[in-house]
Design a protein around this motif. Structure first.
Motif, mmCIF file in Angstrom:
data_model
loop_
_atom_site.group_PDB
_atom_site.id
_atom_site.type_symbol
_atom_site.label_atom_id
_atom_site.label_comp_id
_atom_site.label_asym_id
_atom_site.label_seq_id
_atom_site.Cartn_x
_atom_site.Cartn_y
_atom_site.Cartn_z
ATOM 1 N N VAL A 560 0.765 -1.001 -0.069
ATOM 2 C CA VAL A 560 0.046 0.048 0.059
ATOM 3 C C VAL A 560 0.747 1.281 -0.079
ATOM 4 C CG1 VAL A 560 -0.079 0.056 2.446
ATOM 5 C CG2 VAL A 560 -1.767 1.267 1.227
ATOM 6 N N VAL A 561 0.650 1.989 -1.048
ATOM 7 C CA VAL A 561 1.282 3.525 -0.850
ATOM 8 C C VAL A 561 0.429 4.642 -0.574
ATOM 9 C CG1 VAL A 561 2.738 5.106 -2.297
ATOM 10 C CG2 VAL A 561 3.183 2.740 -2.582
ATOM 11 N N MET A 562 0.600 5.346 0.381
ATOM 12 C CA MET A 562 -0.168 6.461 0.806
ATOM 13 C C MET A 562 0.455 7.851 0.449
ATOM 14 S SD MET A 562 -2.783 5.512 2.479
ATOM 15 C CE MET A 562 -3.431 4.155 3.529
ATOM 16 N N GLU A 563 -0.041 8.545 -0.575
ATOM 17 C CA GLU A 563 0.557 10.023 -0.995
ATOM 18 C C GLU A 563 -0.388 11.072 -0.581
ATOM 19 O OE1 GLU A 563 1.124 12.069 -5.357
ATOM 20 O OE2 GLU A 563 0.369 9.899 -5.386
ATOM 21 N N ASP A 564 0.283 11.865 0.201
ATOM 22 C CA ASP A 564 -0.119 13.121 0.603
ATOM 23 C C ASP A 564 -0.259 14.088 -0.703
ATOM 24 O OD1 ASP A 564 -0.653 16.008 1.740
ATOM 25 O OD2 ASP A 564 0.645 15.489 3.475
ATOM 26 N N MET A 565 -1.404 14.353 -0.934
ATOM 27 C CA MET A 565 -1.690 15.155 -2.419
ATOM 28 C C MET A 565 -1.017 16.666 -2.249
ATOM 29 S SD MET A 565 -3.158 12.885 -4.209
ATOM 30 C CE MET A 565 -3.672 14.017 -5.477
ATOM 31 N N ALA A 566 -0.956 17.190 -0.918
ATOM 32 C CA ALA A 566 -0.511 18.247 -0.899
ATOM 33 C C ALA A 566 1.028 18.643 -1.043
ATOM 34 C CB ALA A 566 -0.797 19.134 0.557
ATOM 35 N N SER A 567 1.515 17.686 -0.021
ATOM 36 C CA SER A 567 3.255 17.610 0.029
ATOM 37 C C SER A 567 3.905 16.600 -1.203
ATOM 38 C CB SER A 567 3.853 17.355 1.198
ATOM 39 O OG SER A 567 3.310 15.999 1.649
ATOM 40 N N GLN A 568 3.006 15.692 -1.690
ATOM 41 C CA GLN A 568 3.686 14.718 -2.588
ATOM 42 C C GLN A 568 4.335 13.659 -1.830
ATOM 43 O OE1 GLN A 568 3.327 17.692 -4.995
ATOM 44 N NE2 GLN A 568 1.549 16.623 -5.140
ATOM 45 N N GLU A 569 4.316 13.702 -0.483
ATOM 46 C CA GLU A 569 5.004 12.885 0.373
ATOM 47 C C GLU A 569 4.495 11.343 0.387
ATOM 48 O OE1 GLU A 569 6.513 13.389 4.963
ATOM 49 O OE2 GLU A 569 4.416 13.111 4.738
ATOM 50 N N ARG A 570 5.115 10.319 0.097
ATOM 51 C CA ARG A 570 4.630 8.938 0.007
ATOM 52 C C ARG A 570 5.062 8.254 1.108
ATOM 53 N NH1 ARG A 570 5.159 11.284 -4.942
ATOM 54 N NH2 ARG A 570 3.678 11.095 -6.523
ATOM 55 N N VAL A 571 4.219 7.025 1.718
ATOM 56 C CA VAL A 571 4.723 6.316 2.462
ATOM 57 C C VAL A 571 4.249 4.843 2.115
ATOM 58 C CG1 VAL A 571 4.472 5.503 5.188
ATOM 59 C CG2 VAL A 571 4.095 8.106 4.130
ATOM 60 N N LEU A 572 5.019 3.851 2.093
ATOM 61 C CA LEU A 572 5.033 2.397 1.628
ATOM 62 C C LEU A 572 4.915 1.549 2.736
ATOM 63 C CD1 LEU A 572 5.008 0.209 -0.591
ATOM 64 C CD2 LEU A 572 7.615 0.121 -0.083
ATOM 65 N N ALA A 573 4.129 0.647 2.801
ATOM 66 C CA ALA A 573 4.072 -0.409 3.726
ATOM 67 C C ALA A 573 3.640 -1.878 2.807
ATOM 68 C CB ALA A 573 2.867 -0.315 4.750
ATOM 69 N N SER A 574 4.388 -2.829 3.131
ATOM 70 C CA SER A 574 4.021 -3.886 2.137
ATOM 71 C C SER A 574 4.236 -5.351 3.055
ATOM 72 C CB SER A 574 5.215 -4.052 1.369
ATOM 73 O OG SER A 574 6.301 -4.433 1.671
ATOM 74 N N GLU A 575 3.766 -6.508 2.555
ATOM 75 C CA GLU A 575 3.738 -7.685 3.424
ATOM 76 C C GLU A 575 3.737 -8.728 2.296
ATOM 77 O OE1 GLU A 575 4.685 -9.841 5.434
ATOM 78 O OE2 GLU A 575 3.263 -9.274 7.034
ATOM 79 N N GLU A 576 4.679 -9.802 2.227
ATOM 80 C CA GLU A 576 4.899 -10.933 1.495
ATOM 81 C C GLU A 576 4.118 -12.136 2.141
ATOM 82 O OE1 GLU A 576 8.283 -9.738 -1.639
ATOM 83 O OE2 GLU A 576 8.525 -11.422 0.210
#
Length: 683
Positions: A560-576
């Motif tokens: 899952v990638v979360m993108e802050d629309m104002a700052s374009q900051e992105r955070v990733l979390a993942s699982e296999e």
């Protein structure tokens, strides 16, 4: 009076096999004994009785062109460093004397010939006696493979079946495997493996001399299990089709592989992957008398540039990219062998890592080890063999990088995921034993035995992503099983005192355990609004129809990638994760009264959990229980439908044996498995 001569020699096979704990090798034509312990032979003389005052006997023992000649004495005092032969004086029959032959505890492993010479006053009469096979002796305190507990010797030498652990640490899969070390022909094939090795072909005398050392033997075997540098047993293949051979997932035991290799004139068997290489090596080492167990390292790093860092790349929408030569295998399987390391010092005694899967060269050939587990834990990368490579497999750091084209959007560093869980089969029980603490300094105490089946086990910090503005946690609600939706939860927290509009990207890709993910099987996108300092919970599910093609040995990379629309900051979390296959159930009638040579009945049942009909071939096997394999064709079975198949088997040897069944589905790339332990008692 007729002169003294030898009419017959009796190798007293049944007595010696029992004394040397080799009775399960009774199908071998040769006598099988262990070094450092005496074995008895009986002579039948003719002409006249043996006269101790005027007659003598000498024995010549030969390994290739190496030989030793020893007189038969009347002293029962044995030597741990020299061959010794003595006549049994307690029950001395001068027409039918018994002679004990004892090898030194450091004798070379191999197939020996021996010759008896009788000397009388004026004559010498020879009689060439058949051969005997000499193995290492973990029951002998002076042998460097001595292991001090009987239950461990039973498990790591005599147990002819076991479990290989695969999948992921949070959803561990137990795959039954038949080591088959006592099956007809396997002993001889393992000895021939040493004979056709490059070391033997290059210098036979030196090879025979070096075979006294398990360190040397283990390196030879590690190289000979793969065929990259020699006429080894297995050809590896990790991609494409397997039409030229057998899909590695379809093997159920070592016996079929070793038999095919021998019958083909020692041409490589196609195909193997890490668990197959390791399981076959375990068979060979147990045959040779070296205690051995199969080990699985979950989240195993393959560090190609020796910097102890693995880089993983994701797109801004959460798709994993194949951009690095380094890799993380969801699991990797090797073996450990038990031996003293006189070349390194007693502090390095104990379990040693050996890896026959061809990954990197060691001393110019594809082999790995023996690397002391204690040296890996203490990062003693100055010692032999291959400790830096194994250390990276269990300790490398991961840098996760989110890209937009070539632009780096975020970097996450993870020091915990590699080597998150390391296990082997528990002694005497069909379950995993956690040995992670043997390899690395773990932060918190872990129980010795664990199933790691709970989704709460924190084996990956990549489930969490953090930036200045947001914190994201991805968790599976429970371990995924075939036929049920994969349910997961994402918790996102706004760490700042301003509202945010966030674009959310979900992506699930199919992947093999040792490769980067391939096709996207499911994705979803959307927007959420976060108030200042607000936490929100998002719940999603992947339906069975969307993942059924990857049930079994394949895995899923979920991000899952979360993108802050104002700052374009992105955070990733993942699982296999893997999706557990359904199981075959095996029930044994009269479980408590199973004895050799008496017909028994077992019932195999299966219920179809899939959303479509399935059909295939059911195969049942069991070393010491069934000769060969039994096959049944399964007719199409509707969703939710069940089938029951009765089989009969006749045990041939006592002990704990494994009856295993596998159902290879015709319309899916999946194999359903099951096993049942069977205790065969003495009649």
């Amino acid at each position: 009076m007729e002169d003294l001569s030898i009419k017959n020699v009796n190798l007293e096979k049944s007595e010696n096999l029992e004394r040397h704990r080799t009775e399960d090798f009774s199908s071998s034509k040769a006598l099988v004994v262990r070094r450092g312990a005496p074995f008895r032979i009986s002579l039948q003389l003719e002409g006249r009785p043996f006269n101790p005052k005027t007659d003598s006997i000498r024995i010549k023992v030969m390994l290739g062109r190496l030989y030793v000649v020893m007189p038969v004495t009347f002293s029962r005092k044995l030597s741990s460093t020299h061959w010794k032969a003595f006549m049994d004086t307690e029950s001395l029959d001068l027409m039918n004397p018994s002679i004990f032959i004892s090898s030194p505890v450091c004798a070379s492993v191999g197939c020996y010939r021996f010759q008896l010479c009788v000397f009388t006053a004026d004559k010498q009469r020879k009689r060439v006696v058949s051969k005997f096979i000499l193995l290492c002796n973990p029951w002998c305190r002076e042998d460097i493979v001595y292991i001090p507990f009987e239950d461990q010797r039973e498990e790591y030498i005599l147990n002819d079946s076991g479990l290989l652990f695969m999948g992921t640490a949070m959803n561990l899969v137990s795959r039954p495997w038949s080591f088959d070390q006592f099956e007809s022909g396997v002993l001889e094939t393992c000895l021939n493996l040493l004979q056709i090795s490059p070391q033997h072909q290059k210098n036979r005398r030196r090879d025979y001399l070096n075979r006294n050392n398990p360190v040397y033997i283990s390196r030879v075997v590690s190289a000979m299990i793969n065929c990259e540098d020699d006429r080894g047993v297995l050809k590896g293949k990790w991609a494409g089709d397997y039409k030229q051979g057998v899909n590695p997932s379809l093997w159920t035991g070592s016996g079929d592989i070793l038999k095919q290799w021998a019958e083909s004139g020692y041409s490589p068997v196609k195909y193997g992957q890490c668990w197959v290489f390791a399981a076959v090596m375990c068979t060979v080492m147990r045959v040779l008398g070296i205690p051995c167990r199969v080990v699985t390292n979950f989240n195993s790093a393959h560090d190609t540039n020796d910097n102890l860092v693995i880089e993983e790349f994701y797109s801004e929408c959460g798709q994993k990219l194949n951009r690095s030569k380094d890799s993380i295998w969801n699991f990797h399987v090797w073996v450990e062998c038990w031996m003293n390391r006189r070349d390194l010092g007693s502090e390095m005694d104990g379990w040693q890592v050996l890896d026959p899967t061809p990954q990197e060269r060691s001393g110019g050939v594809f082999c790995c080890g023996p690397a002391p587990v204690k040296a890996i834990k203490d990062k003693r990368i100055d010692l032999v063999y291959d400790i830096p490579f194994v250390y990276a497999e269990v300790n490398a750091d991961i840098h996760t990088i989110v890209l937009s084209g070539e632009k780096v959007l975020s970097v996450n560093k993870d020091t915990e995921r590699v080597g998150s869980f390391i296990c082997t089969k528990a002694v005497g029980f069909p379950r995993p034993q956690n040995i992670t603490g043997d390899y690395k300094h773990v932060k918190s105490p872990t129980s010795t035995l664990t199933s790691r089946s709970s989704s709460n086990s924190d084996d990956s910090t990549l489930r969490r992503g953090s930036s200045e503005g947001m914190f994201v946690i991805l968790t599976l609600d429970k371990a995924p099983v075939a036929g049920a939706p994969v349910c997961f939860t994402v918790r996102v927290i706004n760490k700042q005192k301003v509202p945010k509009k966030v674009q959310v990207h979900f992506n699930a890709q199919a992947k093999q355990y040792n490769n980067s993910p391939s096709d996207t099987i499911w994705e979803a996108h959307g927007f959420i609004n976060l108030a200042p300092m607000e936490a929100k919970v998002l719940q999603q599910q992947i339906l069975p129809a969307q993942y059924e093609d990857v049930v079994g040995d394949d895995l899923i990379n979920l991000a899952v990638v979360m993108e802050d629309m104002a700052s374009q900051e992105r955070v990733l979390a993942s699982e296999e994760f893997n999706i557990a296959s359904p199981q075959l159930n095996i029930q044994i009638a009269e479980q408590d009264s199973i004895v050799p040579h008496k017909k028994q009945t077992a019932t195999v049942t299966f219920t179809n959990p899939y959303s479509h009909p399935v059909s295939g071939v059911l195969t049942v096997a069991g070393a010491g229980l069934i000769q060969g394999k039994i096959h049944f064709r399964l007719l199409p079975l509707r969703p939710g439908g069940g089938v029951e198949q009765s089989i009969t088997f006749v045990p041939s040897m006592v002990g704990n044996k494994m009856l295993q069944a596998s159902l290879s589905l015709a319309n899916m790339n999946s194999t359903i498995r099951g096993f049942q332990m069977v205790t065969v008692n003495r009649a």
